[in-house]
Enzyme design. Structure first.
Site, PDB file in Angstrom:
ATOM      1  N   TYR A  57      10.438  13.513  12.851  1.00 42.83           N
ATOM      2  CA  TYR A  57       9.096  14.115  12.965  1.00 42.83           C
ATOM      3  C   TYR A  57       9.075  15.233  14.008  1.00 42.83           C
ATOM      4  CZ  TYR A  57       7.647   9.691  10.716  1.00 42.83           C
ATOM      5  OH  TYR A  57       7.528   8.591   9.893  1.00 42.83           O
ATOM      6  N   LYS A  82      12.695   6.028  14.938  1.00 45.17           N
ATOM      7  CA  LYS A  82      13.578   5.707  13.811  1.00 45.17           C
ATOM      8  C   LYS A  82      14.793   6.624  13.834  1.00 45.17           C
ATOM      9  CE  LYS A  82       9.236   5.096  11.317  1.00 45.17           C
ATOM     10  NZ  LYS A  82       8.316   6.208  11.630  1.00 45.17           N
ATOM     11  N   HIS A 115      15.613   4.545   9.279  1.00 43.45           N
ATOM     12  CA  HIS A 115      14.531   5.216   8.546  1.00 43.45           C
ATOM     13  C   HIS A 115      14.650   5.048   7.021  1.00 43.45           C
ATOM     14  CE1 HIS A 115      11.495   8.679   9.392  1.00 43.45           C
ATOM     15  NE2 HIS A 115      11.126   7.976   8.345  1.00 43.45           N
TER      16      HIS A 115
HETATM   17  P1  NDP Z   1      -1.683   8.363   5.591  1.00 47.42           P
HETATM   18  O1  NDP Z   1      -1.851   7.567   4.347  1.00 47.42           O
HETATM   19  O2  NDP Z   1      -1.861   7.722   6.911  1.00 47.42           O
HETATM   20  O3  NDP Z   1      -2.663   9.601   5.440  1.00 47.42           O
HETATM   21  C1  NDP Z   1      -2.714  10.644   6.375  1.00 47.42           C
HETATM   22  C2  NDP Z   1      -3.622  11.735   5.816  1.00 47.42           C
HETATM   23  O4  NDP Z   1      -4.960  11.257   5.701  1.00 47.42           O
HETATM   24  C3  NDP Z   1      -3.650  12.922   6.720  1.00 47.42           C
HETATM   25  O5  NDP Z   1      -3.752  14.073   5.909  1.00 47.42           O
HETATM   26  C4  NDP Z   1      -4.946  12.746   7.526  1.00 47.42           C
HETATM   27  O6  NDP Z   1      -5.466  14.002   7.889  1.00 47.42           O
HETATM   28  C5  NDP Z   1      -5.828  12.060   6.508  1.00 47.42           C
HETATM   29  N1  NDP Z   1      -6.803  11.147   7.112  1.00 47.42           N
HETATM   30  C6  NDP Z   1      -6.586  10.236   8.090  1.00 47.42           C
HETATM   31  N2  NDP Z   1      -7.707   9.533   8.342  1.00 47.42           N
HETATM   32  C7  NDP Z   1      -8.654  10.012   7.515  1.00 47.42           C
HETATM   33  C8  NDP Z   1     -10.018   9.688   7.305  1.00 47.42           C
HETATM   34  N3  NDP Z   1     -10.608   8.724   8.000  1.00 47.42           N
HETATM   35  N4  NDP Z   1     -10.702  10.385   6.371  1.00 47.42           N
HETATM   36  C9  NDP Z   1     -10.082  11.367   5.674  1.00 47.42           C
HETATM   37  N5  NDP Z   1      -8.790  11.715   5.800  1.00 47.42           N
HETATM   38  C10 NDP Z   1      -8.068  11.026   6.720  1.00 47.42           C
HETATM   39  O7  NDP Z   1      -0.249   9.069   5.462  1.00 47.42           O
HETATM   40  P2  NDP Z   1       1.107   9.199   6.225  1.00 47.42           P
HETATM   41  O8  NDP Z   1       2.062   9.537   5.147  1.00 47.42           O
HETATM   42  O9  NDP Z   1       0.999  10.071   7.385  1.00 47.42           O
HETATM   43  O10 NDP Z   1       1.474   7.702   6.713  1.00 47.42           O
HETATM   44  C11 NDP Z   1       1.093   7.164   7.964  1.00 47.42           C
HETATM   45  C12 NDP Z   1       2.258   7.080   8.935  1.00 47.42           C
HETATM   46  O11 NDP Z   1       3.314   6.287   8.388  1.00 47.42           O
HETATM   47  C13 NDP Z   1       2.970   8.409   9.225  1.00 47.42           C
HETATM   48  O12 NDP Z   1       2.220   9.254  10.058  1.00 47.42           O
HETATM   49  C14 NDP Z   1       4.261   7.936   9.808  1.00 47.42           C
HETATM   50  O13 NDP Z   1       4.094   7.523  11.151  1.00 47.42           O
HETATM   51  C15 NDP Z   1       4.564   6.757   8.893  1.00 47.42           C
HETATM   52  N6  NDP Z   1       5.419   7.139   7.745  1.00 47.42           N
HETATM   53  C16 NDP Z   1       6.662   6.552   7.663  1.00 47.42           C
HETATM   54  C17 NDP Z   1       7.516   6.843   6.622  1.00 47.42           C
HETATM   55  C18 NDP Z   1       8.837   6.177   6.561  1.00 47.42           C
HETATM   56  O14 NDP Z   1       9.671   6.586   5.734  1.00 47.42           O
HETATM   57  N7  NDP Z   1       9.103   5.178   7.357  1.00 47.42           N
HETATM   58  C19 NDP Z   1       7.144   7.809   5.559  1.00 47.42           C
HETATM   59  C20 NDP Z   1       5.810   8.351   5.719  1.00 47.42           C
HETATM   60  C21 NDP Z   1       4.998   8.007   6.768  1.00 47.42           C
HETATM   61  P3  NDP Z   1      -6.008  14.350   9.380  1.00 47.42           P
HETATM   62  O15 NDP Z   1      -4.826  14.279  10.302  1.00 47.42           O
HETATM   63  O16 NDP Z   1      -6.547  15.709   9.202  1.00 47.42           O
HETATM   64  O17 NDP Z   1      -7.057  13.310   9.703  1.00 47.42           O
END
Ligand code: NDP
Length: 279
Positions: A57, A82, A115
């Site tokens: 990240y 990770k 990861h």
């Molecule tokens: P999420 O499902 O958490 O969604 C994030 C998105 O939703 C962002 O665009 C955010 O925008 C938006 N959002 C958040 N809260 C709200 C709300 N209340 N209303 C409307 N929109 C909202 O996706 P991620 O893929 O980021 O997953 C979460 C975390 O999981 C990652 O950040 C990471 O730490 C982890 N991860 C791990 C992976 C792995 O391979 N181990 C792969 C992918 C993710 P905004 O910031 O503008 O609010």
């Protein structure tokens, strides 16, 4: 054993007794520097005690700075990172861990994960995680994106069993059998993309429940994760979202409502397939 849900600071025990806060902040795609620092600060102010980052990240420096500068004691914050795919292998994982700790500016990590299950590499990578754990440099170790067959390949020769498996998890991808397998082996299931990267708003049932409880669709899904015993790490860099996503402790979904949400399952991924990724 039933997992209690109390408040934003609530925790569940991992297999080794270490307590993991069941709600954390994800920071994938949060830019290093001001953006990620501000997000982590807002989260800690709101009561979050768990931050999920990763070497790939490229924001560990900002995450660490915000944690170190916060008035919340270091030992009260659960920090995950990770090892990235190109660093897998025994020696390279040990080096990658040192780099992550340096960037974070922390003495120890709370959780270190593999990861992705890079074929031909992840068993050696796991040996390195076991060494870091034995040396007391990380309080818990686990994996991410491991399907059952990956775990079955890893576990027979593992001295320490993975304590966490972090996977894509939301109403379109429930993977009940994998969840049951992890439960059976005392591996805590953890959700990534719990808000479906925004697609949560397209789900009628979720919107209906949001209206019923006077909550947002995001809050309904965070609550569904917790009531299903899944540790969750919704990502946001917006203060209102960060606060709102954790405001889920004043209502409870019924068993039928949990089952309705389970019923949205299509076995459909938003992210890569752990059996077929090329990075
Ligand atoms: P999420 O499902 O958490 O969604 C994030 C998105 O939703 C962002 O665009 C955010 O925008 C938006 N959002 C958040 N809260 C709200 C709300 N209340 N209303 C409307 N929109 C909202 O996706 P991620 O893929 O980021 O997953 C979460 C975390 O999981 C990652 O950040 C990471 O730490 C982890 N991860 C791990 C992976 C792995 O391979 N181990 C792969 C992918 C993710 P905004 O910031 O503008 O609010």
């Amino acid at each position: 054993m039933e997992k209690k849900i109390t408040d934003i600071g609530g925790t569940w025990p991992l297999a080794n007794g270490v307590q993991i806060p069941y709600l954390g902040l994800g920071v994938w795609q949060a830019e290093d520097g001001a953006e990620v620092q501000q997000a982590v600060r807002w989260a800690l102010e709101a009561g979050y005690r768990h931050i999920d980052t990763a070497a790939v990240y490229k924001n560990e420096a900002g995450v660490g700075q915000a944690i170190r500068e916060s008035s919340v004691p270091r030992e009260d914050v659960f920090v995950t990172s990770k090892v990235w795919n190109s660093d897998q292998g025994y020696d390279s994982t040990l080096r990658a861990f040192d780099t992550s700790l340096d960037l974070l500016g922390l003495e120890t990590l709370d959780l270190y994960l593999i990861h992705w299950p890079v074929a031909g590499k992840f068993r050696e990578t796991w040996r390195a995680l076991e060494k870091l754990y034995a040396d007391g440099r990380v309080r818990a170790i686990g994996v991410s994106n491991f399907l059952q067959h990956h775990l079955e390949e890893l576990m027979p020769e593992a001295k320490v069993k993975p304590m966490v498996n972090q996977l894509e998890f939301h109403p379109w991808l429930v993977q009940s059998e994998l969840q049951a397998y992890c439960r059976q082996h005392d591996i805590q299931y953890q959700a990534w993309s719990p808000l479906m990267q925004g697609k949560v708003f397209e789900q009628d049932i979720v919107n209906e429940l949001a209206r019923k409880y006077g909550k947002s669709p995001a809050q309904i899904l965070v609550r569904w994760d917790l009531q299903r015993g899944v540790v969750t790490i919704p990502k946001s860099v917006k203060q209102a979202h960060i606060i709102g996503n954790a405001d889920v402790f004043d209502f409870e979904l019924t068993a039928d409502e949990l089952a309705y949400i389970d019923g949205l399952d299509r076995n459909q991924r938003l992210g890569p397939d752990p059996d077929n990724f090329d990075f």
